[in-house]
Design an enzyme around this catalytic site. Structure first.
Site, mmCIF file in Angstrom:
data_model
loop_
_atom_site.group_PDB
_atom_site.id
_atom_site.type_symbol
_atom_site.label_atom_id
_atom_site.label_comp_id
_atom_site.label_asym_id
_atom_site.label_seq_id
_atom_site.Cartn_x
_atom_site.Cartn_y
_atom_site.Cartn_z
ATOM 1 N N ASP A 1 0.856 -1.203 0.011
ATOM 2 C CA ASP A 1 0.101 -0.063 0.076
ATOM 3 C C ASP A 1 0.888 1.207 0.072
ATOM 4 O OD1 ASP A 1 0.977 -0.627 2.662
ATOM 5 O OD2 ASP A 1 -1.099 -0.691 3.354
ATOM 6 N N ASN B 1 -8.256 -2.528 13.842
ATOM 7 C CA ASN B 1 -9.493 -2.877 13.445
ATOM 8 C C ASN B 1 -9.503 -4.076 12.407
ATOM 9 O OD1 ASN B 1 -8.621 -1.902 11.141
ATOM 10 N ND2 ASN B 1 -9.781 -0.134 10.781
ATOM 11 N N GLU C 1 -9.647 -1.926 4.801
ATOM 12 C CA GLU C 1 -10.543 -1.635 5.918
ATOM 13 C C GLU C 1 -11.486 -2.379 6.036
ATOM 14 O OE1 GLU C 1 -8.944 0.153 8.063
ATOM 15 O OE2 GLU C 1 -8.512 2.272 7.440
ATOM 16 N N HIS D 1 -7.553 -4.470 9.847
ATOM 17 C CA HIS D 1 -7.194 -4.356 8.509
ATOM 18 C C HIS D 1 -5.853 -5.035 8.106
ATOM 19 C CE1 HIS D 1 -5.113 -0.092 9.362
ATOM 20 N NE2 HIS D 1 -4.142 -1.210 9.018
HETATM 21 C C1 GLP Z 1 -0.770 0.468 8.542
HETATM 22 C C2 GLP Z 1 -0.409 -0.263 7.395
HETATM 23 C C3 GLP Z 1 -0.670 -1.906 7.630
HETATM 24 C C4 GLP Z 1 0.007 -2.226 8.878
HETATM 25 C C5 GLP Z 1 -0.783 -1.839 10.085
HETATM 26 C C6 GLP Z 1 -0.250 -1.876 11.426
HETATM 27 O O1 GLP Z 1 -2.107 1.082 8.810
HETATM 28 N N1 GLP Z 1 -1.025 -0.071 6.456
HETATM 29 O O2 GLP Z 1 0.057 -2.483 6.428
HETATM 30 O O3 GLP Z 1 -0.270 -3.585 9.065
HETATM 31 O O4 GLP Z 1 -0.612 -0.169 9.887
HETATM 32 O O5 GLP Z 1 0.825 -1.262 11.836
HETATM 33 P P1 GLP Z 1 1.518 -1.551 13.031
HETATM 34 O O6 GLP Z 1 2.459 -2.644 12.766
HETATM 35 O O7 GLP Z 1 2.453 -0.418 13.202
HETATM 36 O O8 GLP Z 1 0.703 -2.083 14.187
#
Ligand code: GLP
Length: 251
Positions: A67, A136, A143, A138
């Site tokens: 992404d 959440n 989402e 995702h």
């Molecule tokens: C972001 C990214 C995701 C990631 C998520 C969790 O929103 N787009 O790909 O998995 O955050 O992040 P973290 O690993 O910092 O908790």
């Protein structure tokens, strides 16, 4: 599904790095589906360390990232392109020609999504897809929704995601409202899916995603149907699963 237990973040990173390294060693030109966030940083450090020691090489690997924020250039220090350069690409021998990330600056969003799907197809699919998990549920920026979007698409980030990600920005207002994300289809078609999670904040959602109903309201729940899923998590992130389904966790 395999759930690999580690005591802490370092252990989780080490377990995940081993899974990724084994794919690279067995298929030097593997297509790596890569992810951002704080969860994979330690794993990327281990991989870079093993590259420096001559254990693995990314020279022939191809990569597709999940992404990117809409509106951020690859030079912006909050872009995922920047994150990937800093946390992995500059530390290993990957050929930047073989690196793919959605372009946050694309003028035509639909064209960019179609381009990105074509890139993934042209690589012949993904050998290992790395994922974190949002609070959440995702994955990438898929989402919670009323359906599982299959292809690359432009998403409006939810308030909970903006709140979770604002820690990286100067203020909440600076967090982009939109992102491009790979859809669910190439993730599910990946030969192997590797999900990393750390900390108590992920404990409830991990249990819901992997032991609750499969529903687009919890996007990660679709991974229950993935052919080969490995979850690497630490004690804190596994605390709810350890209580409810201890037999499912490999120590
Ligand atoms: C972001 C990214 C995701 C990631 C998520 C969790 O929103 N787009 O790909 O998995 O955050 O992040 P973290 O690993 O910092 O908790």
């Amino acid at each position: 599904m395999r759930i690999l237990y580690a005591e802490d973040y370092e252990g989780m990173s080490f377990n995940a790095a081993k899974v990724m390294a084994s794919v690279i060693i067995n298929k030097p030109d593997a297509v790596l589906g890569l992810a951002t966030g704080s969860s994979p940083v330690g794993m990327y450090e281990d991989l870079a360390d093993w590259y420096r020691k001559g254990i693995i090489s990314f020279r022939q690997c191809r990569s597709v990232n999940l992404d990117e924020y809409v509106g951020l250039s690859p030079e912006h220090n909050m872009s995922y392109a920047y994150f990937m350069r800093e946390n992995l690409f500059k530390n290993v021998d990957i050929d930047m020609k073989n690196v793919n990330i959605p372009s946050g600056l694309a003028e035509d969003g639909d064209a960019e999504c179609a381009r990105y799907d074509a890139v993934i197809d042209s690589l012949g699919g993904i050998d290992i897809q790395l994922l974190g998990i949002g609070n959440n549920g995702h994955i990438g920026f898929n989402e919670p929704a009323d359906h599982f979007p299959l292809g690359t698409h432009r998403v409006t980030l939810t308030d909970s995601t903006i709140d979770a990600n604002k820690r990286f920005f100067a203020s909440r207002d600076d967090v982009p409202r939109f992102a491009y994300t790979m859809g669910i289809k190439p993730i599910m078609q990946a030969k192997k899916v590797l999900l990393v999670a750390s900390g108590e904040g992920k404990a409830e959602i991990l249990e819901k995603a992997f032991f609750g109903p499969v529903t687009p309201e919890v996007p990660a729940s679709i991974l229950q149907m993935a052919e080969d899923l490995v979850v690497c998590a630490d004690r804190a992130a596994l605390s709810v699963i350890m209580k409810k389904h201890p037999e499912c966790v490999e120590k």
